[in-house]
Design a protein around this motif. Sequence first.
Motif, PDB file in Angstrom:
ATOM      1  N   GLY A 138      50.613 -37.115  50.061  1.00 43.98           N
ATOM      2  CA  GLY A 138      51.245 -35.966  50.681  1.00 43.98           C
ATOM      3  C   GLY A 138      50.291 -34.815  50.950  1.00 43.98           C
ATOM      4  N   HIS A 139      49.047 -34.987  50.568  1.00 46.48           N
ATOM      5  CA  HIS A 139      48.033 -33.943  50.773  1.00 46.48           C
ATOM      6  C   HIS A 139      46.787 -34.567  51.399  1.00 46.48           C
ATOM      7  CE1 HIS A 139      50.362 -31.030  48.452  1.00 46.48           C
ATOM      8  NE2 HIS A 139      50.649 -32.045  47.651  1.00 46.48           N
ATOM      9  N   GLU A 140      47.005 -35.451  52.354  1.00 44.83           N
ATOM     10  CA  GLU A 140      45.905 -36.169  52.976  1.00 44.83           C
ATOM     11  C   GLU A 140      44.956 -35.242  53.723  1.00 44.83           C
ATOM     12  OE1 GLU A 140      49.099 -37.212  52.988  1.00 44.83           O
ATOM     13  OE2 GLU A 140      48.886 -39.042  51.801  1.00 44.83           O
ATOM     14  N   ASP A 141      45.420 -34.027  54.048  1.00 42.53           N
ATOM     15  CA  ASP A 141      44.578 -33.056  54.747  1.00 42.53           C
ATOM     16  C   ASP A 141      43.595 -32.356  53.808  1.00 42.53           C
ATOM     17  OD1 ASP A 141      46.786 -31.818  53.460  1.00 42.53           O
ATOM     18  OD2 ASP A 141      46.532 -30.018  54.711  1.00 42.53           O
ATOM     19  N   ARG A 142      43.706 -32.612  52.528  1.00 36.76           N
ATOM     20  CA  ARG A 142      42.830 -31.966  51.548  1.00 36.76           C
ATOM     21  C   ARG A 142      41.785 -32.959  51.055  1.00 36.76           C
ATOM     22  NH1 ARG A 142      47.326 -28.681  48.000  1.00 36.76           N
ATOM     23  NH2 ARG A 142      48.198 -27.555  49.776  1.00 36.76           N
ATOM     24  N   PRO A 143      40.589 -32.475  50.771  1.00 34.36           N
ATOM     25  CA  PRO A 143      39.518 -33.370  50.285  1.00 34.36           C
ATOM     26  C   PRO A 143      39.628 -33.620  48.774  1.00 34.36           C
ATOM     27  CG  PRO A 143      38.667 -31.161  50.547  1.00 34.36           C
ATOM     28  CD  PRO A 143      40.099 -31.120  51.021  1.00 34.36           C
ATOM     29  N   VAL A 144      40.722 -34.245  48.360  1.00 29.69           N
ATOM     30  CA  VAL A 144      40.982 -34.440  46.929  1.00 29.69           C
ATOM     31  C   VAL A 144      39.886 -35.285  46.279  1.00 29.69           C
ATOM     32  CG1 VAL A 144      42.626 -35.351  45.239  1.00 29.69           C
ATOM     33  CG2 VAL A 144      43.467 -34.157  47.270  1.00 29.69           C
ATOM     34  N   HIS A 145      39.483 -36.373  46.926  1.00 29.18           N
ATOM     35  CA  HIS A 145      38.453 -37.245  46.346  1.00 29.18           C
ATOM     36  C   HIS A 145      37.115 -36.514  46.221  1.00 29.18           C
ATOM     37  CE1 HIS A 145      41.441 -40.263  47.418  1.00 29.18           C
ATOM     38  NE2 HIS A 145      40.841 -41.052  46.542  1.00 29.18           N
ATOM     39  N   GLU A 146      36.725 -35.805  47.263  1.00 31.84           N
ATOM     40  CA  GLU A 146      35.447 -35.099  47.248  1.00 31.84           C
ATOM     41  C   GLU A 146      35.458 -33.963  46.217  1.00 31.84           C
ATOM     42  OE1 GLU A 146      37.236 -35.841  49.921  1.00 31.84           O
ATOM     43  OE2 GLU A 146      35.938 -36.965  51.275  1.00 31.84           O
ATOM     44  N   THR A 147      36.561 -33.235  46.157  1.00 28.10           N
ATOM     45  CA  THR A 147      36.676 -32.143  45.186  1.00 28.10           C
ATOM     46  C   THR A 147      36.609 -32.690  43.765  1.00 28.10           C
ATOM     47  OG1 THR A 147      37.996 -30.841  46.739  1.00 28.10           O
ATOM     48  CG2 THR A 147      38.129 -30.235  44.404  1.00 28.10           C
ATOM     49  N   THR A 148      37.286 -33.810  43.539  1.00 32.17           N
ATOM     50  CA  THR A 148      37.256 -34.428  42.211  1.00 32.17           C
ATOM     51  C   THR A 148      35.841 -34.855  41.854  1.00 32.17           C
ATOM     52  OG1 THR A 148      39.527 -35.185  42.489  1.00 32.17           O
ATOM     53  CG2 THR A 148      38.199 -36.284  40.796  1.00 32.17           C
ATOM     54  N   LEU A 149      35.127 -35.430  42.803  1.00 31.25           N
ATOM     55  CA  LEU A 149      33.758 -35.884  42.542  1.00 31.25           C
ATOM     56  C   LEU A 149      32.880 -34.731  42.073  1.00 31.25           C
ATOM     57  CD1 LEU A 149      31.543 -38.074  42.647  1.00 31.25           C
ATOM     58  CD2 LEU A 149      31.168 -37.403  45.036  1.00 31.25           C
ATOM     59  N   TRP A 150      32.818 -33.643  42.839  1.00 34.78           N
ATOM     60  CA  TRP A 150      31.907 -32.574  42.434  1.00 34.78           C
ATOM     61  C   TRP A 150      32.380 -31.871  41.172  1.00 34.78           C
ATOM     62  CZ3 TRP A 150      33.574 -27.680  41.866  1.00 34.78           C
ATOM     63  CH2 TRP A 150      34.573 -27.168  42.697  1.00 34.78           C
ATOM     64  N   LEU A 151      33.709 -31.752  40.994  1.00 37.48           N
ATOM     65  CA  LEU A 151      34.212 -31.064  39.806  1.00 37.48           C
ATOM     66  C   LEU A 151      33.939 -31.879  38.539  1.00 37.48           C
ATOM     67  CD1 LEU A 151      35.644 -28.679  38.552  1.00 37.48           C
ATOM     68  CD2 LEU A 151      37.831 -29.763  39.136  1.00 37.48           C
ATOM     69  N   VAL A 152      34.173 -33.181  38.592  1.00 36.95           N
ATOM     70  CA  VAL A 152      33.914 -34.035  37.432  1.00 36.95           C
ATOM     71  C   VAL A 152      32.419 -34.074  37.116  1.00 36.95           C
ATOM     72  CG1 VAL A 152      33.943 -36.439  36.624  1.00 36.95           C
ATOM     73  CG2 VAL A 152      36.008 -35.426  37.604  1.00 36.95           C
ATOM     74  N   LEU A 153      31.587 -34.215  38.137  1.00 40.96           N
ATOM     75  CA  LEU A 153      30.146 -34.234  37.883  1.00 40.96           C
ATOM     76  C   LEU A 153      29.654 -32.902  37.319  1.00 40.96           C
ATOM     77  CD1 LEU A 153      28.844 -36.289  40.929  1.00 40.96           C
ATOM     78  CD2 LEU A 153      29.123 -37.039  38.563  1.00 40.96           C
ATOM     79  N   ALA A 154      30.204 -31.796  37.809  1.00 36.55           N
ATOM     80  CA  ALA A 154      29.819 -30.488  37.265  1.00 36.55           C
ATOM     81  C   ALA A 154      30.258 -30.360  35.806  1.00 36.55           C
ATOM     82  CB  ALA A 154      30.426 -29.364  38.103  1.00 36.55           C
ATOM     83  N   ALA A 155      31.486 -30.776  35.516  1.00 36.62           N
ATOM     84  CA  ALA A 155      31.997 -30.682  34.144  1.00 36.62           C
ATOM     85  C   ALA A 155      31.229 -31.609  33.209  1.00 36.62           C
ATOM     86  CB  ALA A 155      33.482 -31.012  34.107  1.00 36.62           C
ATOM     87  N   LEU A 156      30.914 -32.809  33.673  1.00 39.61           N
ATOM     88  CA  LEU A 156      30.134 -33.755  32.866  1.00 39.61           C
ATOM     89  C   LEU A 156      28.747 -33.189  32.590  1.00 39.61           C
ATOM     90  CD1 LEU A 156      29.651 -36.496  31.510  1.00 39.61           C
ATOM     91  CD2 LEU A 156      29.047 -37.387  33.769  1.00 39.61           C
ATOM     92  N   GLY A 157      28.074 -32.722  33.628  1.00 43.99           N
ATOM     93  CA  GLY A 157      26.745 -32.143  33.448  1.00 43.99           C
ATOM     94  C   GLY A 157      26.763 -30.950  32.516  1.00 43.99           C
ATOM     95  N   ASP A 158      27.767 -30.109  32.668  1.00 45.64           N
ATOM     96  CA  ASP A 158      27.874 -28.933  31.811  1.00 45.64           C
ATOM     97  C   ASP A 158      28.094 -29.333  30.352  1.00 45.64           C
ATOM     98  OD1 ASP A 158      28.129 -25.911  31.657  1.00 45.64           O
ATOM     99  OD2 ASP A 158      30.007 -26.564  30.717  1.00 45.64           O
ATOM    100  N   SER A 159      28.894 -30.373  30.138  1.00 46.67           N
ATOM    101  CA  SER A 159      29.167 -30.784  28.753  1.00 46.67           C
ATOM    102  C   SER A 159      27.913 -31.320  28.068  1.00 46.67           C
ATOM    103  CB  SER A 159      30.275 -31.842  28.713  1.00 46.67           C
ATOM    104  OG  SER A 159      29.822 -33.089  29.189  1.00 46.67           O
ATOM    105  N   LEU A 160      27.008 -31.880  28.841  1.00 45.27           N
ATOM    106  CA  LEU A 160      25.814 -32.497  28.260  1.00 45.27           C
ATOM    107  C   LEU A 160      24.605 -31.564  28.226  1.00 45.27           C
ATOM    108  CD1 LEU A 160      26.098 -35.992  29.983  1.00 45.27           C
ATOM    109  CD2 LEU A 160      26.818 -35.348  27.666  1.00 45.27           C
ATOM    110  N   LEU A 161      24.459 -30.734  29.252  1.00 40.00           N
ATOM    111  CA  LEU A 161      23.232 -29.951  29.380  1.00 40.00           C
ATOM    112  C   LEU A 161      23.483 -28.481  29.702  1.00 40.00           C
ATOM    113  CD1 LEU A 161      20.160 -30.457  29.341  1.00 40.00           C
ATOM    114  CD2 LEU A 161      20.286 -30.914  31.791  1.00 40.00           C
ATOM    115  N   GLY A 162      24.744 -28.107  29.845  1.00 39.72           N
ATOM    116  CA  GLY A 162      25.073 -26.761  30.297  1.00 39.72           C
ATOM    117  C   GLY A 162      24.521 -25.647  29.446  1.00 39.72           C
ATOM    118  N   ALA A 163      24.674 -25.736  28.140  1.00 43.27           N
ATOM    119  CA  ALA A 163      24.204 -24.661  27.264  1.00 43.27           C
ATOM    120  C   ALA A 163      22.694 -24.507  27.351  1.00 43.27           C
ATOM    121  CB  ALA A 163      24.637 -24.926  25.828  1.00 43.27           C
TER     122      ALA A 163
END
Length: 192
Positions: A138-163
């Motif tokens: 129902g939200h095919e006009d939104r880049p849900v997959h792309e947003t999830t990719l960068w958000l998950v990678l940012a959160a993963l990177g932050d959890s490992l090396l962010g501090a």
Amino acid sequence: MSITRERLSPEESRSAALEAARRLLIESGPQAVTLKAVGSKIGKTHANLLHHFGSAAGLQSELARYIGERVTAGIAEAVQRARQGEADPREIVDRTFDAFGREGAGALAAWMILSGNRDALDPILESIHHLVDQLGRGHEDRPVHETTLWLVLAALGDSLLGAAMADALGLPRDKARALAREQLIAAADAKA
């Protein structure tokens, strides 16, 4: 004097073991998540945990599934609330960063990758994929997959090396989270 233990159902025992494993992962790191340590936390034997999980790898795989389900449930709730105007999109970023940081998904992912047990990550990846498919309907006009990719990678990177990285660059510890919030808000504003 004898000690009386409360008898748990098999499902309750598995749940208690998984929660103990998650706490060990968060408190002491992946190397601390052993069948013996988990058993000690919940008053069960190594053999009892082998019965429930089959092996240490089985425990790791179930831990990945458990964390994946916890992570995606919280994020799904935040996304739905934001879409209904009941929550700020920042909550999505906070839930995602917390899932990989405080909830242990980042440590678990790193552990599985570095130990060569990449298959144990499948439950987390499947949970995220299912969530993204669900949120995209129902939200095919939104880049849900792309947003999830960068958000998950940012959160993963932050959890490992962010501090360490923020410290090395002289930035506040939560700078990556703040940048992710800005990106998500900008993406949401662009669609509005």
